[in-house]
Design an enzyme around this catalytic site. Structure first.
Site, PDB file in Angstrom:
ATOM      1  N   HIS A 151      -2.377  -5.348  16.567  1.00  0.00           N
ATOM      2  CA  HIS A 151      -1.696  -5.509  15.272  1.00  0.00           C
ATOM      3  C   HIS A 151      -2.499  -5.036  14.082  1.00  0.00           C
ATOM      4  CE1 HIS A 151      -4.341  -8.812  14.295  1.00  0.00           C
ATOM      5  NE2 HIS A 151      -3.643  -9.200  13.262  1.00  0.00           N
TER       6      HIS A 151
ATOM      7  N   LYS B 276      -3.680  -5.570  -3.871  1.00  0.00           N
ATOM      8  CA  LYS B 276      -4.206  -6.664  -3.060  1.00  0.00           C
ATOM      9  C   LYS B 276      -3.909  -7.977  -3.778  1.00  0.00           C
ATOM     10  CE  LYS B 276      -6.709  -6.294   0.131  1.00  0.00           C
ATOM     11  NZ  LYS B 276      -6.365  -6.181   1.568  1.00  0.00           N
TER      12      LYS B 276
ATOM     13  N   GLU C  35       0.822  -1.214   0.000  1.00  0.00           N
ATOM     14  CA  GLU C  35       0.000   0.000   0.000  1.00  0.00           C
ATOM     15  C   GLU C  35       0.854   1.261   0.000  1.00  0.00           C
ATOM     16  OE1 GLU C  35      -3.598   0.241   2.597  1.00  0.00           O
ATOM     17  OE2 GLU C  35      -2.471   1.874   3.527  1.00  0.00           O
TER      18      GLU C  35
END
Lengths: 479, 138
Positions: free
Chosen positions: A402, A478, A205
């Protein structure tokens, strides 16, 4: 057993030790979160972990908790070296699934009108998707080298520099790895996949720093408002899944051999001092190193692609690693227990290390502020960078949350996405998503996830990890 | 009336759960393998042009189911062999027999699954039928 929850304060809830529990459970969550948490099995899983021999203080869960395999996701537990156990269920299938963060000197204006092209470049640069593979499979000797040396192998092969190494958890190389403890099948799965993202919730990303909450920490981490960042979320691929599979089988046998009563077979374990636990540790360390090398190779792929795109070296773009965290791992650490420094085996299953200021394992350049804690959210909203604290050291064995955690099943997400132009919806928000599989994007729609800001808020208010910066996505690859 | 043998996916927040049923354990195992392949290929229609012998050691019926499903997963995602049918038997806790399927079929695999797990695993015999619930880590 219906698990009781007793509120300790605004952010902490206790599961009193009852029945076979050796210690209480402690959950970090807001009151609103607890209503959801009570709906699934995760509090029971926290209670189950508390049954394990040699567990110290309490069985913990972070605010992104949800049910998992053995340990809940978000679970943390530390075990005594003499009486404690090692459990593959406390590590997970994707051993050393984790996150790498890169910072840069580029800003949003440098990609204005260019995100469509840059997202395509990144999609081509990083192998992603179901069964994604590297450009070249490793041979046996190379793979064994990766398994022992982790990121040091990658640096030697030209996929990074020593500057990367210095800012990675464990410096990107877990000691104690022994490839002879890894099955031929795991190696077969690992050889073709080094330097690939995988699928599901893994991603690469490009984002930008939208907000800074702690200027000195942000400065230490090299983060400036509006600057571009890259986050890579991936782990040990098929290699790690196979290692976990192989060792769960072995540990189920070991649990019987050592008379460890299991409330859940996925909590199978062996005494830390046993040959079985030591062998699993050596195999797990191989998977940890595989994942470190995997993220390093992908870091190199991103740097190469961005360097070509912007017509400048990655060095001149300032594309440096900020940090790399593991969120599925077990390792030996020294913590203060009842006022005495003690070596313990900490399991983090969907939880991140969050060492506080002054800790020798925090890279020197960050030591005065604390370890960076990288907490990705979903692809439509935001992620957070936190810093570890002294409170984390005293309360959670230096651990934090997380990520966001799902609250919608994949099939429900696909239904919710059906007929909607998801890619266009995100583009209208200024986010370019690339994926070879539309179904993956449908399964990963932002509303399938909890709001990570709620999770981070609990950690911040509980002073376990403090907010440093918020990142907003611009382009997402993705799997 | 429900077929004597089949499977269905059960909604699960983070992963995937399967309910399976069949008249015998051997058929339950075959059904589980086929369900795994159906998920991996998103229901692709497959040819049957290859076969292999099977022997999977296990400790009990639950272990058999998980080991078998993971073997099917390994065949599919590493060897590109997609199960279309199997002749199975249980001998001294092991699964033995022969598997048939499509070879060189990696391109048909559309979904990534990590492993069949022991979480919430149930294999029971009720009213003369074998039933199981198994959760797959995605």
């Amino acid at each position: 057993m219906k698990v009781k929850l007793r509120q300790l304060d605004e952010h902490r809830w206790e599961i009193p030790a009852e029945g076979g529990m050796r210690v209480p459970g402690r959950i970090y969550a807001s009151e609103a979160m607890v209503r959801d948490i009570r709906q699934d099995q995760s509090p029971q899983q926290v209670a189950n972990v508390a049954h394990l021999p040699g567990i110290i203080d309490c069985a913990l869960a972070m605010p992104d908790m949800h049910w998992g395999y053995g340990f809940p996701i978000g679970g943390v537990a530390a075990f005594d070296a003499e009486e404690g156990v090692l459990s593959p269920g406390g590590v997970g299938y994707d051993i050393n699934c984790g996150v790498r963060l890169l910072r840069s000197d580029l800003t949003r204006s440098d990609v204005h009108g260019r995100l469509e092209d840059l997202s395509l470049v990144l999609h081509r640069a990083v192998p992603s998707g179901v069964g994604s593979k590297a450009a070249r499979a490793l041979n046996d000797r190379e793979l064994d080298d990766v398994l022992v040396k982790g990121v040091d192998w990658a640096i030697r092969e030209g996929f990074g520099t020593r500057a990367d190494r210095e800012v990675l958890e464990e410096k990107g190389r877990m000691a104690g790895a022994d490839p002879s403890q890894v099955s031929a099948r795991a190696k077969e799965r690992g050889r073709p996949q080094l330097g690939s993202l995988g699928s599901g919730n893994h991603f690469c990303e490009l984002g930008y720093v939208a907000e800074i909450y702690d200027e000195p920490a942000a400065e230490a981490y090299g983060l400036k408002k509006d600057a571009l960042t890259v986050m890579i979320h991936s782990g040990s691929r098929g290699f790690g899944y196979q290692v976990c599979d192989d060792w769960i089988r072995a540990m189920v046998q070991a649990s019987k051999k050592y008379g460890i009563r299991l409330p859940d077979r996925q909590l199978c374990a062996a005494p830390l001092s046993s040959p079985e636990a030591q062998a699993y540790f050596q195999a797990m360390a191989c998977a940890i190193n595989y994942a470190f090398a995997n993220r390093q190779v992908m870091t190199h792929q991103v740097r190469t692609a961005m360097s070509k795109f912007f017509g400048a070296s990655d060095r001149s773009l300032g594309l440096r690693s900020v940090y790399d965290v593991c969120h599925n791992i077990a390792k030996w650490e020294t913590h203060r227990v009842d006022g005495v420094e003690q070596r313990v085996c900490v399991h983090r299953k969907g939880a991140t290390r969050a060492f506080g200021p002054g800790h020798p394992d925090v890279p020197e350049r960050y030591r005065s502020v604390g370890q960076p804690v990288l907490v990705p959210g979903d692809m439509g909203r935001y992620s957070f960078i936190l810093k570890g604290t002294e409170r984390a050291m005293s309360e959670t064995f230096g651990s934090s949350c997380h990520g966001a955690g799902r609250h919608m099943s994949r099939s429900a997400a696909k239904k919710a996405a059906a007929g909607r132009p998801i890619f266009k919806e995100l583009q209208d928000q200024g986010i370019w998503v690339r994926s070879d599989r539309k179904a993956t994007v449908a399964e990963e729609i932002p509303e399938a996830y909890k709001d990570v800001s709620d999770v981070v808020e609990v950690m911040d208010r509980a002073e376990v990890a403090k907010k440093v910066a918020k990142l907003i996505p611009l382009a997402v690859v993705k799997g | 009336m429900r077929p004597t043998r089949g499977h269905r996916q059960v909604d699960h927040t983070a992963d995937l759960a399967l309910d399976l049923w069949a008249p015998t354990e051997a058929e339950l195992l075959e059904e589980a393998g086929l369900a795994m392949v159906a998920i991996l290929t998103e229901g692709a229609v497959l040819a049957s042009n290859g076969a292999c012998d099977i022997r999977i050691d296990a400790v009990d019926r639950e272990d058999r189911l998980v080991q078998w499903m993971n073997e099917v997963l390994y065949w599919a995602t590493v060897q590109g062999f997609l199960l279309t049918s199997a002749e199975l038997a249980v001998e001294h806790d092991a699964v033995v027999g022969r598997a048939y399927g499509q070879t060189a079929a990696l391109a048909e695999v559309r979904t990534e699954l990590k492993s069949a797990t022991y979480h919430d695993l149930r294999v029971v015999v009720e009213d003369g039928a074998w039933r199981a619930r198994v959760v797959i880590d995605v």
